[in-house]
Design a protein around this motif. Structure first.
Motif, PDB file in Angstrom:
ATOM      1  N   GLN A 174      -1.905  -9.048   1.739  1.00 44.39           N
ATOM      2  CA  GLN A 174      -2.274  -7.548   2.073  1.00 44.39           C
ATOM      3  C   GLN A 174      -1.418  -7.171   3.231  1.00 44.39           C
ATOM      4  OE1 GLN A 174      -3.968  -6.247  -0.067  1.00 44.39           O
ATOM      5  NE2 GLN A 174      -4.314  -8.136  -0.888  1.00 44.39           N
ATOM      6  N   ARG A 225      -1.244  -8.271   6.485  1.00 51.28           N
ATOM      7  CA  ARG A 225      -1.754  -7.911   7.821  1.00 51.28           C
ATOM      8  C   ARG A 225      -1.503  -9.563   8.627  1.00 51.28           C
ATOM      9  NH1 ARG A 225      -7.477  -6.828   5.057  1.00 51.28           N
ATOM     10  NH2 ARG A 225      -6.938  -8.832   4.347  1.00 51.28           N
ATOM     11  N   PRO A 226      -1.230  -9.484   9.910  1.00 50.82           N
ATOM     12  CA  PRO A 226      -1.019 -10.819  10.493  1.00 50.82           C
ATOM     13  C   PRO A 226      -2.376 -11.360  10.675  1.00 50.82           C
ATOM     14  CG  PRO A 226      -0.072  -8.873  11.904  1.00 50.82           C
ATOM     15  CD  PRO A 226      -0.966  -8.306  10.673  1.00 50.82           C
ATOM     16  N   ARG A 227      -2.228 -12.761  10.474  1.00 54.47           N
ATOM     17  CA  ARG A 227      -3.288 -13.714  10.658  1.00 54.47           C
ATOM     18  C   ARG A 227      -3.449 -14.196  12.011  1.00 54.47           C
ATOM     19  NH1 ARG A 227      -3.877 -17.507   5.289  1.00 54.47           N
ATOM     20  NH2 ARG A 227      -6.109 -17.042   5.917  1.00 54.47           N
ATOM     21  N   GLY A 228      -4.378 -13.577  12.682  1.00 50.44           N
ATOM     22  CA  GLY A 228      -4.237 -13.746  14.490  1.00 50.44           C
ATOM     23  C   GLY A 228      -5.019 -15.088  14.942  1.00 50.44           C
ATOM     24  N   LEU A 251       2.130  -6.995  -3.002  1.00 53.97           N
ATOM     25  CA  LEU A 251       1.761  -5.378  -3.065  1.00 53.97           C
ATOM     26  C   LEU A 251       2.947  -4.678  -3.870  1.00 53.97           C
ATOM     27  CD1 LEU A 251       1.463  -5.267   0.632  1.00 53.97           C
ATOM     28  CD2 LEU A 251      -0.419  -5.006  -0.829  1.00 53.97           C
ATOM     29  N   THR A 252       3.292  -5.166  -4.952  1.00 55.03           N
ATOM     30  CA  THR A 252       3.933  -4.518  -6.073  1.00 55.03           C
ATOM     31  C   THR A 252       2.985  -3.797  -6.947  1.00 55.03           C
ATOM     32  OG1 THR A 252       3.336  -6.350  -7.583  1.00 55.03           O
ATOM     33  CG2 THR A 252       5.571  -6.424  -6.462  1.00 55.03           C
ATOM     34  N   VAL A 253       3.378  -2.652  -7.566  1.00 54.22           N
ATOM     35  CA  VAL A 253       2.694  -1.596  -8.067  1.00 54.22           C
ATOM     36  C   VAL A 253       1.796  -1.883  -9.305  1.00 54.22           C
ATOM     37  CG1 VAL A 253       2.821   0.403  -9.582  1.00 54.22           C
ATOM     38  CG2 VAL A 253       4.182   0.291  -7.692  1.00 54.22           C
ATOM     39  N   THR A 254       2.333  -3.095 -10.220  1.00 50.76           N
ATOM     40  CA  THR A 254       1.662  -3.481 -11.076  1.00 50.76           C
ATOM     41  C   THR A 254       2.184  -5.136 -10.906  1.00 50.76           C
ATOM     42  OG1 THR A 254       1.054  -3.811 -13.498  1.00 50.76           O
ATOM     43  CG2 THR A 254       3.189  -3.173 -13.033  1.00 50.76           C
ATOM     44  N   GLU A 255       1.751  -6.200 -11.829  1.00 51.27           N
ATOM     45  CA  GLU A 255       1.847  -7.736 -11.466  1.00 51.27           C
ATOM     46  C   GLU A 255       3.543  -7.874 -11.327  1.00 51.27           C
ATOM     47  OE1 GLU A 255       0.890 -10.105 -14.385  1.00 51.27           O
ATOM     48  OE2 GLU A 255       1.362  -8.863 -16.058  1.00 51.27           O
TER      49      GLU A 255
END
Ligand SMILES: [Zn+2]
Ligand SMILES: [Zn+2]
Ligand SMILES: [Zn+2]
Lengths: 639, 639, 639
Positions: free
Chosen positions: B96, B98-101, B200-204
């Motif tokens: 998604q 987000r950094p995994r902290g 994070l593409t619009v569709t697959e």
């Protein structure tokens, strides 16, 4: 006009030396149309401003010279990678605030002016080059607007565009604050530039804020499409088409359709039953390989109405096509079974019976690569015939035995309104309230009764040709529709005309149709396992309203409230279960002198001007009026 | 080599003055091995470059002098907080964006060169200091690669690394565009630096794009591990091990294993049944306190194969261990019940029966603090004996009564392929298609039949030692495996050899094994509540294929298609339900002259070179061949 | 003090010329109180620093002159849009890292000092202007703290605030590292500025890290509220109130309550049954239009205890109100049915029976606009009477026939602890373990037995007035509670006193109450479909513990472990199902000489000092002690 078949084809996917053979096989299969070009932007413009039309020139010649009529698509659903270097912010932003990246398709924001200029430019170049080419007999703008949830973008470009749109609409922040009721939680704005998009708020945003954003987003689709239409019309007399999707309510198809000559849609009966149509597990199992028996018909009737919005009319009313017809298993639904043998024929004939001029199968040869490699075509990846090819050929032969395109005016009108879909999406009040679902529950009941339905838009001003009209869930009646309803036999409600156009509650309480003395004074939504019993043995589900007024009560709930009230114009105070819908339609038919068929599960009728068509969606043969119709069978008889 | 037991221990968690007593109690409990160090980076290097080896020196001495052999772990799964100041971008980025902290473990991106240098440096320092220390009898690299979904990072470092990897692989963007079929939606690239990650593409996203990213991500794990191996080998002759997880398919364990001496895995039977193994509610209730009767065995056989990839062989084939054995309730599954008394013994014996050299319980003393404080150990937090300690002691005493480690070659081979798992993850086509699940359904059937199975890698080139081979779901057969299959009795399919190595559809259609005249011409996926009936009374579930070809048909579907086709080499055109798997194995056993046991639910067999072991996973006693085996009971007899 | 009714009103929503009529109708309906102002910041301060008090002056005069007592709310739950220009970072950040934007309400971070200054300023201005105004008889701070998940913000301001809070608490990083057990996975910190918030970690963050962040977040709510209290008290002698929500455990209400004079809560029985109370589908259907029969009572008793924390006592113990009482369908639950006729009266009487001084209906007139336009009021949007208005009038008339507010001390005490709720949220160990749910399961059993319950805070030091005490799920007993429990009849557990205050496991193992020789040596959590059978025929669900110790065993599990152990003070080693709770309470009542009623499903009792009230939540009449009580009926008799 004779009914025709066609197919979608991607010459850029195949070696040039097989084009001619492909074209010959298409003609042999009885296909008249071939759609090309709609994902080929990169091949047409490999670098920004560097055009390569040669291959397309040759493809058009090969296909056209084989006798095929060409639909040329604008390639704007697939901007090439280089465009992101020019317009890094052209990507849409999703509701969670994340850019929707390159790597599939539809990676653009409708509000982005830079991309809009690119869209106009490529469309202009295509129109200039091919507008007067005789083989080009139709155009398609973009591809499947809204597909993959792409109507609404939460980008900076959309924010700015929305602010300007609001400024035009309301003229002053004070007017907007009043219209939205912003006083409610100190949500007033001093300036249009302070207004953000209604995502990521702490709790739900103000409903009219959401509704206006949905209206704005729909308008951007309309503008985007219109810009392409203007470019094409400047150079071509061929009709312009867009291929809509199924159960897609995020933009107003009537408004897009008003700029086009022909409406079309992409019909994937099996995929749609699986991923977007409500049904019990039994229903979904029964129709697994056929698709929902009413969903195709609903969209045929809906897009016929959208075609009519374009003004150009065939004998059948609005001009419309099926631009993509499922031929076998697809790749995109959660599960992808194969159709029952015969369905690729049945689906085509059902479209024709509803007035389609043309049905194009998607696609000619299954692609062995990329995202849709598991999506069947008329040919297999190894170029052998796939099962649907023979069915297409059969349809093309049967066409000759039947008259031209023609659709009788239906007896029943059903009002469908995109704004209402947005309103209830913004303000469902009950978690499962959905305008499409409500309208479709009414439509399904009409189909079970064997009735022919016209879908009409919410600004419809003349219902006199219909025996009766249904208008469920219409947020706010337009003036023409209000007048038309007052003059006809109709059943409106639930949730019809109970809001102002700003999605607030009017005083006096709605509905406010002159011929109906009744108003909604209390509303409740219900969980799926609870209903409100009616005196006739049925029940309301999902939704019920309490009415006041002097109008005569036609049906009551067991707890003594009016369930249907009124005279010729009646108001329905809840969402009926299927049995109650059937009872309601039986009564309406009796009142207006229409025959109410109680069709077997899966058997469906559709009349043209000359013929009655009977379709068997069931997985077993059905006897009907002395004829045995096999599973997936189509039967017709003259009227 | 005699079988041995061990335990995981964290001297840094406890006051130094209890180490000696702990060590003495370990020896007393019959444990030979103790694993230490793998989360202690901060204690070893409290500030960047400031080392503190003193405590570890002393711990090694105390434990070693007590007679324990030490496995020393590299602490790279837990980089200290100070490292983030040096390398703020070393964190992985989730799908998604987000950094995994910091704040738990495994907070690093395998592609980050800065962190990779830190990993090599700390490994080198440990190897230099302890490489020739006699108490150090084995090494462990990192801890549980991939755990917590950490193989794939969507970081800038990964993007750059992926671009270079692609450039190496394809040499030119044009070659990549061809291989991926990027023409499909104008997805072509001009330059490798334009290629992003497929999230994070619009569709697959394009499936080969995804598959290559999964390959790249797996390669980064291999490289990361190899870098540590190089450092260790420069200073130590002790064998190097990694502790893999259960049902973890995100990297190619065979490739990691090829750089190691011994494979090991962390076996949490109860947690895994709860959170990662499919089963009906009844099955999950029945085996709630025992774990799935086949899941441990599957991983034992899988990691024995992974151990063989390392080249070093014990008498039992590949060398392998259980590095962490669940001793009681854990803390991390949705629900965490206690094992049935006896299971901590049964699990250990089952591992030995499958050829394990060593089983280490996790952990010595339950930690009273931090994330795993509710995870049981051999001791309670108050240092009293926990229930599993006595069971461990019993096992250590029983070991003496039995011969050395030894595993007979199994009669059945099952091919397992990580690339195929990635391929079907990228392109499931049906929502519940999963390579592990498919292979495990075949494995479970073998176990119900009492068969001994060897799992073999997809580049296996010799199957002659096996009576028959199963190869379900292998995307693309390697040349050696293709040749080996052509020469043996085997059942391949469904979905085997139907793709190219670029995850596209080959022409001619697969499978393309010389000895089999059959090809897959149509594919469908099915929702869970629908099956395709077979003539033998069973059915295909999830998946079925339609075949063409001249090969003899062994079994048909009720709708007349081939369900199993071929001769010695057969193709299975769908995913069998359990009853059909049982029938298939019964037939195969009959053909090759193997005994097919139909074991009671929960009873399982495993033969070593000398003994037959019988395990009762059921919660009640089972009579078997005249012996009553109690719940959680282990029974053995000489062969 | 006589019981009174009131209503929530928003003069800023309506034309000024209807205020007087509204006020007159309120008085006519028997209402004494009117709450105003709590969302009006924008109307009070349309631009930063530009105040407009005129309309509020006039509203207060109109309402006050009509005879109504006014509760004036601070408007801090709805900061105007202009404030974001001054403090762009005042927005809370959600756990996923996204700012929670403007456009609804509660869009602020409790840790943001700039917003805190604004909150103090607007409160001061209101207190200065209206503090001595006679019509202002009470104040409300903000609105529904925590609603919409707003207690915890993952912002920079919160990070900084948390670091300072930790520095104050632990004084040195070393002390914090020890307390949290950071050695576990090398999670140690050198400096407080290195400590982040416990979101977006790779796997679960350290539980004490989470618990401290929850404590910090709760403290911020306490500080925020206290700052407003200080401003108001400087200028006004009127009591200060906050309106809490239902099932909201994210901050310590006892600590907020300690700064206030009166506790109040917003009681939405139907919405809460739908969206936040566990119940079987049958239970939810049965009480669909009435709300859960025990949920209101639980919160009445809880907030009476919170009111007592404020020190100020009415005759009834802690002073408390219902500030918002549901009058009809609401808009915010997943489904929003209408109440059964009579419920708006029943709910008010039940609050009075539990000691409420005042019940205010929410709201006077349903708003026709904005987010809550589908939320019923006492008037409809068209100003006609809504159904609840007549019920409110009936209550106001009945009040006169009954004595003043008065609540007898209850026989049973139930300890409720917010810290424990946070602890188990941080470390559930079983997916469905929840402190509220556990405490509520005990409370429901008390209600089924017809017992009167006092909820007591975790620092309670005197239980001598109660026949017995229940203390389930209390992470760590405070010193006063430990002493009080040791001296009384009580049932503690499961999961009581098994942790240190740092959420680690103590040595010796807990519970550590002098009068009880027993400790928890093993813990397991269970999936919903599995239970641990007890010798009495019931079972433990969700959770069970294995005990050791010399204390006498009162009840055993079928597998021979102690289920209840102890003497006067007993420990319960699992989560009882309802039948077992009933058996436990029957035994306890017998031991202490209390009558255990076994009430019909839906019938509930509550005694005041003078009367026994009987409430029928069932949808059908119930005969009880010779009286037929209709559905939604209230019955009372003198004691
Ligand atoms: Zn399509
Ligand atoms: Zn582990
Ligand atoms: Zn509220």
């Amino acid at each position: 006009m004779k009914r025709t078949l066609g197919v979608c084809y991607y010459p850029e996917h195949w070696p040039e030396d097989i084009w001619a053979d492909d074209a010959a096989r298409m003609v042999q299969a009885g296909l008249s149309w071939v759609r090309i070009g709609e994902f080929a932007w990169q091949r047409l413009e490999p670098q920004s401003g560097v055009m390569d039309f040669g291959w397309l020139d040759r493809a058009i010649d090969v296909l056209g010279n084989a006798g095929l009529k060409i639909i040329l698509g604008t390639p704007t659903a697939t901007p090439p990678r280089w465009m992101l270097d020019k317009h890094p912010d052209m990507l849409a932003i999703d509701e969670q605030g994340r850019p929707r990246g390159f790597g599939s398709r539809r990676h653009y924001c409708f509000s982005h002016q830079g991309f809009r200029a690119e869209s106009k430019r490529i469309t202009r170049l295509l129109a200039q080059r091919y507008g007067s080419k005789e083989h080009i007999q139709a155009w398609q703008t973009d591809n499947e607007y809204a597909c993959h949830d792409t109507t609404r973008s939460y980008s900076y470009a959309a924010t700015e565009g929305f602010q300007h749109w609001l400024a035009q609409k309301y003229q002053s922040p004070a007017a907007l604050n009043r219209a939205w009721g912003n006083v409610f939680w100190s949500m007033d704005y001093d300036d249009f530039v302070d207004i953000g998009l209604p995502n990521l708020t702490v709790t739900e945003p103000n409903h009219p804020h959401v509704l206006d954003f949905y209206r704005y987003s729909s308008d951007m689709v309309v503008q985007f499409n219109r810009e392409q239409v203007v470019e094409i019309r400047a150079h071509s007399a061929a009709p312009i088409i867009h291929n809509y999707m199924g159960r897609e309510t995020s933009f107003d198809h009537f408004k897009v359709g008003a700029d086009l000559d022909i409406a079309s849609w992409d019909s994937y009966p099996i995929g749609f039953l699986s991923d977007r149509i409500e049904g019990s597990p039994e229903h979904k199992r029964r129709f697994l390989r056929q698709g929902d028996p009413d969903n195709q018909a609903f969209h045929h009737d809906l897009y016929r109405a959208v075609g009519r919005a374009g003004g150009a009319q065939s004998d059948a009313g609005g001009r419309w096509w099926v631009m993509e017809q499922q031929p076998g298993p697809v790749n995109w639904a959660p599960y992808n079974p194969a159709p029952l043998p015969g369905m690729a024929r049945l689906w085509a004939w059902e479209a024709f019976a509803h007035g389609a001029e043309t049905v194009c199968y998607f696609r000619w040869r299954q692609a062995p690569f990329a995202q849709e490699q598991m999506h069947a075509g008329l040919l297999r990846t190894d170029s052998a015939d796939a099962p649907a090819l023979a069915e297409a050929l059969q349809v093309s032969q049967e066409i000759n035995a039947l008259p031209e395109v023609g659709t009788a005016r239906a007896d029943v009108a059903l009002v469908f309104d995109y704004e209402s879909a947005w309103a209830w999406e913004a303000q469902p009040q009950g978690a499962d309230f959905d305008q499409f679902r409500l309208a479709f529950s009414a439509y399904r009941a009409c189909r079970r009764a064997g009735l022919n339905v016209d879908i009409v838009p919410p600004d419809c001003g003349d219902l006199s040709a219909y025996k009766f009209t249904l208008a469920p869930g219409i947020m706010h009646l337009s003036a023409p529709l209000r007048a038309a309803l007052a003059a006809t036999t109709a059943l409106i409600g639930p949730r019809t005309d109970t809001k102002t156009e700003h999605l607030s509650i009017p005083t006096p309480l709605g509905p406010n149709v002159p011929s109906l003395n009744a108003s909604v004074v209390l509303t409740e939504s219900l969980p799926p396992d609870v209903g409100v019993p009616l005196e006739n043995g049925g029940k309301f589900v999902h939704w019920r309203e309490v009415l006041e007024g002097e109008a005569p009560v036609q049906l009551r709930t067991n707890d003594g409230h009016a369930a249907i009230i009124g005279d010729k114009l009646r108001y329905l105070a809840g969402w009926p279960d299927d049995a109650t819908w059937d009872m309601i339609l039986r009564d309406l038919c009796a009142d207006v002198g229409l025959t109410h068929h109680a069709l077997p599960d899966g058997l469906r009728l559709r009349d043209t001007e000359t013929h009655r068509f009977v379709f068997n969606y069931a997985p077993e043969p059905i006897h009907w009026n002395g004829t045995e119709i096999p599973a997936a069978g189509v039967h017709w008889q003259t009227l």
